[in-house]
Design an enzyme around this catalytic site. Structure first.
Site, PDB file in Angstrom:
ATOM      1  CD  GLU A 434       5.221   3.849   2.092  1.00  0.00           C
ATOM      2  OE1 GLU A 434       4.991   4.174   0.923  1.00  0.00           O
ATOM      3  OE2 GLU A 434       5.308   2.667   2.474  1.00  0.00           O
ATOM      4  CD  GLU A 503      -0.403   1.716   3.084  1.00  0.00           C
ATOM      5  OE1 GLU A 503       0.148   0.838   2.412  1.00  0.00           O
ATOM      6  OE2 GLU A 503      -0.117   2.923   3.006  1.00  0.00           O
TER       7      GLU A 503
HETATM    8  C1  GAL Z   1       2.719   0.935   1.029  1.00  0.00           C
HETATM    9  C2  GAL Z   1       2.398   2.333   0.558  1.00  0.00           C
HETATM   10  C3  GAL Z   1       1.269   2.362  -0.429  1.00  0.00           C
HETATM   11  C4  GAL Z   1       1.484   1.308  -1.466  1.00  0.00           C
HETATM   12  C5  GAL Z   1       1.618  -0.039  -0.838  1.00  0.00           C
HETATM   13  C6  GAL Z   1       1.963  -1.123  -1.818  1.00  0.00           C
HETATM   14  O1  GAL Z   1       4.010   0.865   1.487  1.00  0.00           O
HETATM   15  O2  GAL Z   1       2.102   3.187   1.621  1.00  0.00           O
HETATM   16  O3  GAL Z   1       1.222   3.631  -0.996  1.00  0.00           O
HETATM   17  O4  GAL Z   1       2.631   1.591  -2.161  1.00  0.00           O
HETATM   18  O5  GAL Z   1       2.683  -0.027   0.055  1.00  0.00           O
HETATM   19  O6  GAL Z   1       0.982  -1.371  -2.707  1.00  0.00           O
HETATM   20 MG    MG Z   2       5.180   4.527  -1.174  1.00  0.00          MG
END
Ligand code: GAL
Ligand code: MG
Length: 984
Positions: A434, A503
């Site tokens: 990010e 993720e």
């Molecule tokens: C994503 C991010 C993670 C965490 C997650 C939300 O956007 O990469 O670090 O923030 O969202 O829990």
């Molecule tokens: Mg983040």
């Protein structure tokens, strides 16, 4: 010296980057733990410490101070009584004006003695992790500066030492220009948080070495190469204890040999060879794994075969030690991952301690190794400056395109690759998280490729403010993308790269509910590389201890932060102490190595989803056929299924007919030392329904029970069972047996649940007042029909201000045996777009403390979260049915039940519906669960609370992921349900 506000000054006085290794004495076992090396001196322990709220308050003679307080190293000072922890996700913890940071930077000055006896060897001080930057002094003299929190800084301090006692001082600043590059979603903690040690090494020494170990194109033989910097050496490569090749290496002549019939490394079979590098005075070791990573035709491959990454994202986060993960903690995390069939881990969002990778090599985990980089806070900074709804998020790229930060970003990539390059477990480099996209990130990818051409480059955050091309990235990476959008990706003509979900399935609170959906999608195309669940463990701080000594976990907002992001840091598969959430049981099951399907009445196919080993060699398959109340047959069966192959097995007993619905469950247990499992330990299971009994409509017979009727109530008596129906509230005020009340309060309709973190629409529920409605009864009547007393009701549910949110017609049939059959039809208003549940709530005395059920247990289960559960007969104490989420929420439901009963040993209330229902039995009310911020604040209800849910919505993963799929929502506006209650 204000190096900490100058992004061009990153390291002063540090030694060049190199692969991690620890030298041993020539007569030592170089494969032993590093503390055993005669050249290694661990400097962890209590250090002298003084803390200053502001760098401005530090006295000039700070290196020379009398001992004031002490602090453990490694640790974070916020967890040791100084300063305070802050949990912020996206927003920067400081005003945004790079490269400046606030004038009042909190500082921790660490100091300790170091005894030195000159012996001709240099002294190299190594700090493996310091947040955010450090100024080093030796005997009061400045020795160096370094930033990048999650990286090793090494200083040769020999020339500043004198014989006898010396003093090392490390001034650690909470913020520096690097803070702009370390905006990861975590508690913001500071200090020396990883090991510190001194190495004694000769002046002329091995500085670096690089291993390449790849199989040839037919994967038969391996080519092994070592190149060195700094010194020549002897190379010896062992297979176990057997020496398989040896020779000399020098700076201008790399060592190379062929390994015939090479055994390859993979997560399934992490075979390692042992390398010894011997110089004039040192012995250095490394484990070697032969494997080849490549992307061909848009397909990600290891050793020539497409693999799926079935992974998790892991942060270094422990409530007691903060960012410090010692060997034991790392090993516990990694072993628990393997034990849950996880094969990959992303080091979100920075490199882990060096020893982490050696463990992944040994255990077999594919690592996406990520550079210490995130600039997420730029999003809000940019939007504050110029809001533009269309490309607002692209502001994340402010730093990605800023030349001021070019070198600092490249530094982080260089450090990552140089330190970890020799580990077979690292299969992908990740530029960071990010941080948007721009020239700096493009250069970063190019740099990594120039340093290592054997691994692909990953990066997700390609939002940009200009049109810099992202063609240097080897895969398309996204997070939380909906399954439909992933399918659209596969149709794109212009995109040939493979796709990874870096993720997904945001595991916050009670969830995730969509793992299996994603998994099925992963299996549809080899272009899909798999995904990594967000995230491994909840982040928490300890606020205190309960009377019985349990830690009271806190999250954002509990430390008096200026701004915080609440409980978004508790979004994981494990609690902070690594006790698994029920979500981890889902993962274990969805990521199972084998899957069984039914081909015909007695034939089943066991599909081996492993890529490199025969599942039958490592898994024992036993099976059992069960129905409500018993087991029809069981046995075990040998099978052999080559990698990605299928074994067909026959179970004649499965072709029988049964008197009840019947299921076969295959249970796979480990053998021959499969992965980290003990032999005999369960690896996974598969349950298949093999027989469905035709449902008969129950015909009530006999004489209808007696009833009396007054303007305010109906009383119905069937043998020793008596019902009192309140005509004003349309509720059963009492159900009694032989004069003993089975209900502690009137039975009520229930449309609310204590919102789970994924219930992002919960405000609508409160504004409709699903949680505390009033009812209007239009009509009630009672009659004797078909051997039953039948009550019919028309009513509505609502609150002030608006029209009622629901209207209902209900029919209650009480048979001569005292059974109550409930049927209801509702129509909800447009105020209710999402209904969490449609059911009944009963309060019973505490003595009703035991539940028995036939349905999905024994983990909590929901229509979309039941992979880790199976249909069976279960019994439990109500006290044990609560799943203790740190932020309390709906929990402990059981889906797909056909019957459930709650008893005090004497009297019982039994619920049933052949079409299935959900229930929960809890010591807490939903109001209590909804209201309290922490589990340790929960107060038990004076009664036990039974929810019999004709329907319960899924839990999904919408806190960060896609909206709950339609099939897991309750049908609206019209919904009907049925359930039978039998008191006895
Ligand atoms: C994503 C991010 C993670 C965490 C997650 C939300 O956007 O990469 O670090 O923030 O969202 O829990
Ligand atoms: Mg983040």
């Amino acid at each position: 010296m204000i190096y900490h506000e100058d992004p061009r000054m990153l390291h002063i006085g540090t030694l060049p980057d190199h692969a991690y290794f620890i030298p041993f004495g020539k007569d030592q076992d170089a494969f032993a733990a590093r503390v055993n090396s005669q050249y290694f001196e661990l400097l962890d322990g209590e250090w002298d410490f003084s803390y200053y709220d502001s760098i401005i308050d530090i006295p000039d003679d700070f290196t020379d101070m009398q001992k004031c307080k002490s602090i453990p190293v490694p640790s974070n000072w916020q967890l040791n009584g100084y300063d305070k922890a802050q949990y912020t996700n996206i927003n920067y913890p400081i005003p945004y004006e790079p490269p400046y940071v606030p004038d009042d930077i909190p500082v921790g000055v660490y100091s300790r003695e170091y005894n030195y006896t000159p012996d001709g060897l240099r002294r190299i001080l190594c700090l493996e992790g310091v947040d955010s930057c450090l100024y080093l002094y030796v005997n009061g003299v400045f020795a160096g500066y370094s930033q990048v929190s999650h990286h090793t800084s090494e200083f040769d301090i020999t020339d500043l030492l004198h014989e006898g006692t010396n003093r090392l001082t490390v001034a650690v600043l909470k913020w520096c220009d690097g803070t702009y590059l370390e905006d990861q979603d975590k508690f913001r903690l500071s200090g020396i948080f990883r090991d510190v040690y001194m190495l004694s090494r000769p002046e002329k020494r091995l500085l670096n070495f690089r291993i390449t170990a790849e199989p040839d194109s037919t994967f038969t033989n391996g080519v092994f190469r070592v190149s060195v910097e700094g010194s020549s050496a002897k190379i010896r490569l062992y297979d176990g204890k057997t020496l398989i090749c040896e020779g000399d290496v020098s700076e201008d002549k790399p060592f190379e040999c062929e390994v015939t019939d090479v055994k390859l490394w993979s997560a399934e079979s992490p075979y390692l060879y042992s390398l010894e590098i011997e110089t004039e005075s040192e012995l250095i070791s490394e484990k070697v794994g032969f494997r080849k990573v490549e992307i061909t035709d848009g397909i990600f491959k290891l050793n020539g075969k497409h693999i799926k990454l079935l992974g998790v994202n892991r942060h270094d986060s422990y409530p007691d030690t903060g960012y410090y993960a010692d060997r034991e903690k790392m090993l516990r995390d990694l072993t628990l991952m393997k034990r849950n069939n996880i094969n990959a881990v992303r080091t979100s969002h920075y490199p882990n301690a060096p020893e982490f990778y050696a463990m992944c090599d040994e255990l077999g985990l594919y690592v996406i190794d990520e550079a210490d980089l995130e600039t997420h806070g730029c999003v809000n900074v940019y939007n504050d400056l110029k809001w533009s709804a269309e490309n607002a998020y692209n502001g994340i790229a402010l730093i990605a395109k800023d030349p001021l930060f070019r070198e600092a970003i490249l530094d982080r990539e260089r450090l990552l690759v140089s330190r970890d390059v020799n580990h077979p477990c690292v299969v992908i480099w990740s530029l960071g998280n990010e941080s948007g996209y721009g020239e700096n990130l493009r250069e970063a990818a190019k740099l990594i490729k120039s340093l290592d051409s054997t691994r692909p480059v990953h990066y997700e955050s390609t939002h940009k403010l200009d049109n810099t091309s992202d063609d240097v990235l080897d895969m398309v990476s996204e997070m939380y993308t909906s399954p439909d959008d992933i399918r659209k990706f596969l149709e794109r003509e212009d995109e040939k790269r493979p796709f990874i979900l870096c993720e997904y399935c945001h595991a916050m609170g009670n969830g995730p509910g969509d793992l299996e959906t994603y998994h099925e999608l992963f299996m549809e195309s080899d272009r899909l590389m798999g995904g990594l669940v967000w995230e491994w463990a909840d982040h928490a701080v300890i606020l205190g201890y309960t009377a019985d000594g349990k830690p009271e976990y806190g999250y954002g907002g509990d430390s008096g932060e200026r701004h915080d992001d609440g409980n978004f840091c508790m979004d994981a598969l494990c609690y902070p102490d690594r006790k698994p959430h029920t979500g981890l049981a889902e993962v274990k099951q969805v990521y199972r190595p084998v899957r069984v399907t039914r081909i015909s009445a007695d034939r089943f196919a066991v599909k081996n989803l492993l890529r490199f080993i025969d599942a039958g060699e490592y898994l024992t398959c036993s099976w059992e056929i069960t129905y409500d109340g018993g087991k029809a047959a069981s046995g075990s069966i040998d099978f052999s299924a080559e990698p990605m192959g299928c074994a067909e097995i026959t179970i004649p007993e499965a072709a029988q007919s049964f008197e009840r619905d019947a299921y076969i469950r295959f249970i796979f247990t480990a053998k021959n030392g499969y992965s980290v499992f003990e032999d005999g330990e369960e690896v996974c299971f598969d349950q298949i329904k093999i027989f469905t009994v035709e449902k008969k409509t129950v015909i009530f017979a006999g004489k209808a029970p007696e009833f009396t009727e007054t303007p305010l109530r109906y009383e119905i008596t069937a043998g020793d069972i008596r019902y009192v129906f309140n005509r004003r509230t349309a509720q059963f005020d009492a159900i009694s047996k032989n004069g003993r009340d089975l209900l502690a309060k009137p039975m009520e309709y229930n449309f609310f649940r204590a919102p789970v973190d994924n219930d992002i629409m919960k405000n609508d529920w409160y504004s409709a007042h699903l949680n505390d409605y009033v009812t209007k009864v239009y009509e009630t009547n009672i009659s004797a029909e078909d051997g039953c007393a039948v009550i019919r009701v028309k009513q509505s549910f609502g609150w002030s201000i608006y029209q009622p949110f629901a209207k209902m017609t209900a029919e209650y049939r009480i048979g001569s045996g005292g059974e109550l059959d409930i049927k209801c039809n509702s129509e909800f208003s447009n105020k209710v777009e999402f209904l969490p549940r449609f059911g009944l709530r009963l309060f019973v005395e505490k003595s009703f403390d035991t539940v028995e059920y036939y349905g999905y247990g024994e983990n909590e289960s929901y229509c979309d979260k039941h992979q880790g559960s199976y249909v069976g007969n279960f019994s439990a104490k109500i006290a044990d049915m609560h799943e203790d989420y740190i932020r309390p929420q709906e929990n402990g439901s059981h889906w797909g039940c056909t019957r459930m009963s709650v008893t005090n040993g004497n009297d019982t209330l039994a619920f049933s519906n052949p079409d299935g229902f959900s229930f929960s039995a809890s010591e807490y009310t939903q109001e209590e669960l909804a209201e309290k911020r922490h589990n340790f604040e929960l107060v038990k209800c004076e009664h036990n609370v039974i929810c019999a849910d004709l329907a319960m919505a899924g839990v999904g993963s919408a806190a960060c992921g896609p909206q709950l799929a339609d099939k897991y929502r309750l049908p609206l506006p019209k919904i009907s349900g049925r359930i039978k209650i039998v008191p006895n």
